[in-house]
Design a protein around this motif. Structure first.
Motif, PDB file in Angstrom:
ATOM      1  N   SER A  16       0.832  -1.190   0.000  1.00 29.04           N
ATOM      2  CA  SER A  16       0.000   0.000   0.000  1.00 29.04           C
ATOM      3  C   SER A  16       0.870   1.244   0.000  1.00 29.04           C
ATOM      4  N   TYR A  46      -3.505   1.791   3.006  1.00 31.64           N
ATOM      5  CA  TYR A  46      -4.417   2.271   1.970  1.00 31.64           C
ATOM      6  C   TYR A  46      -3.654   3.033   0.887  1.00 31.64           C
ATOM      7  N   GLN A  47      -4.280   3.163  -0.272  1.00 29.03           N
ATOM      8  CA  GLN A  47      -3.803   4.068  -1.313  1.00 29.03           C
ATOM      9  C   GLN A  47      -4.394   5.457  -1.124  1.00 29.03           C
ATOM     10  N   LYS A  72      -7.019   7.667   1.780  1.00 26.42           N
ATOM     11  CA  LYS A  72      -7.565   7.608   3.130  1.00 26.42           C
ATOM     12  C   LYS A  72      -9.052   7.258   3.136  1.00 26.42           C
ATOM     13  N   GLN A  78     -10.440   4.968   1.696  1.00 26.47           N
ATOM     14  CA  GLN A  78     -10.625   3.518   1.600  1.00 26.47           C
ATOM     15  C   GLN A  78     -10.759   2.843   2.966  1.00 26.47           C
ATOM     16  N   VAL A  79     -10.447   3.549   4.055  1.00 27.97           N
ATOM     17  CA  VAL A  79     -10.477   2.931   5.381  1.00 27.97           C
ATOM     18  C   VAL A  79     -11.286   3.787   6.348  1.00 27.97           C
ATOM     19  N   THR A 109     -13.149  -1.360   5.195  1.00 25.15           N
ATOM     20  CA  THR A 109     -12.258  -1.082   4.069  1.00 25.15           C
ATOM     21  C   THR A 109     -13.053  -1.113   2.775  1.00 25.15           C
ATOM     22  N   THR A 122     -12.882  -2.184  -0.536  1.00 23.32           N
ATOM     23  CA  THR A 122     -12.089  -3.053  -1.396  1.00 23.32           C
ATOM     24  C   THR A 122     -12.989  -4.007  -2.139  1.00 23.32           C
ATOM     25  N   PRO A 182      -6.548  -2.250   0.473  1.00 22.87           N
ATOM     26  CA  PRO A 182      -6.589  -1.632   1.811  1.00 22.87           C
ATOM     27  C   PRO A 182      -6.907  -2.671   2.883  1.00 22.87           C
TER      28      PRO A 182
END
Length: 254
Positions: free
Chosen positions: A28, A74-75, A77, A79-80, A97, A99, A110
């Protein structure tokens, strides 16, 4: 198995540290550490909803609060999402998450890895998507609904597990145990009450059970040593090894 919830403000956040990594890395792009806590006064149950990442829960008799140490990968923020809130006599921990991966998530997917320290007397209700689960030192009832990943549980009262795939090691329960499992080996040891296992495939080994052991199995060997009684409802294939069964033995397979 899970639905996404809106982001929740984290008033209990103690600290956060964000580390940026080369975006071309297979890992990540960023990871962040967060710590949260809430008082356990009046709390009887901890509910955990975790979608991707490892979960470790540690029970301590003298613990007076619920402590959460989290690592978020994560790529982006968005995403989480992480939250810890008390609702009546329950505390709810959500590690969500965004995903689309299926099964065990790897690479740049993530995830949130959790280490949670709680009073040993709290009941646990866990819904987990993927990642390993480790629970030690608990003394109350535990319910686990898991998609994939290994489960290691040492300590608890009565335990109910519904699992998709991954090996299990369950030990030192003062109550009963119920397992519904898709695939993966199962090892059970030192359960005071009854044990019921419905398994699709994988080796089953059961030791030192005070009550009845009841098994329905698709494929894989079954070994039971020291039990109050034994019932085999169904067995597709695999060896059956029974030793030191105190009561009745029923073999109902065709």
């Amino acid at each position: 198995m899970k639905s996404l919830f809106p982001a929740v403000t984290l008033p209990l956040l103690l600290s956060a540290c964000v580390v940026h990594v080369n975006a071309s890395s297979s890992e990540s792009a960023q990871h962040e550490s967060q710590q949260l806590f809430v008082s356990s006064s009046g709390i009887k149950k901890l509910s955990v909803e975790s979608q991707a990442g490892d979960l470790r829960i540690i029970g301590k008799e003298d613990q007076t609060q619920i402590d959460v140490s989290a690592k978020l990968y994560y790529q982006d923020k968005s995403q989480v999402q992480l939250s810890l809130q008390s609702q009546g006599d329950s505390t709810v921990l959500k590690a969500l998450t965004d995903t689309k991966c299926v099964g065990i998530c790897t690479g740049d997917s993530p995830r949130i890895d959790l280490v949670v320290t709680v009073p040993a007397a709290l009941a646990l209700q866990i819904e987990d998507g993927s990642g390993n689960i480790s629970i030690h030192g608990m003394a109350a009832d535990i319910t686990i609904e898991d998609g994939s990943g290994a489960i290691v549980l040492d300590g608890g009262a009565s335990v109910e597990i519904e699992d998709g795939s991954g090996e299990m090691q369950i030990s030192h329960l003062s109550g009963s145990l119920s397992i519904t499992d898709g695939s993966g080996s199962i090892q059970v040891q030192q359960v005071a009450g009854a044990v019921r296992i419905e398994d699709g495939s994988g080796e089953i080994r059961v030791r030192q059970v005070g009550g009845q052991v009841r098994v329905s199995d698709g494929s894989g060997s079954i070994s039971v040593h020291q039990a109050g009684s034994f019932v085999l409802d169904e067995d597709g294939s695999g060896e059956l090894d029974l030793t030191d069964i105190q009561g009745a033995v029923e073999l109902n397979k065709d």
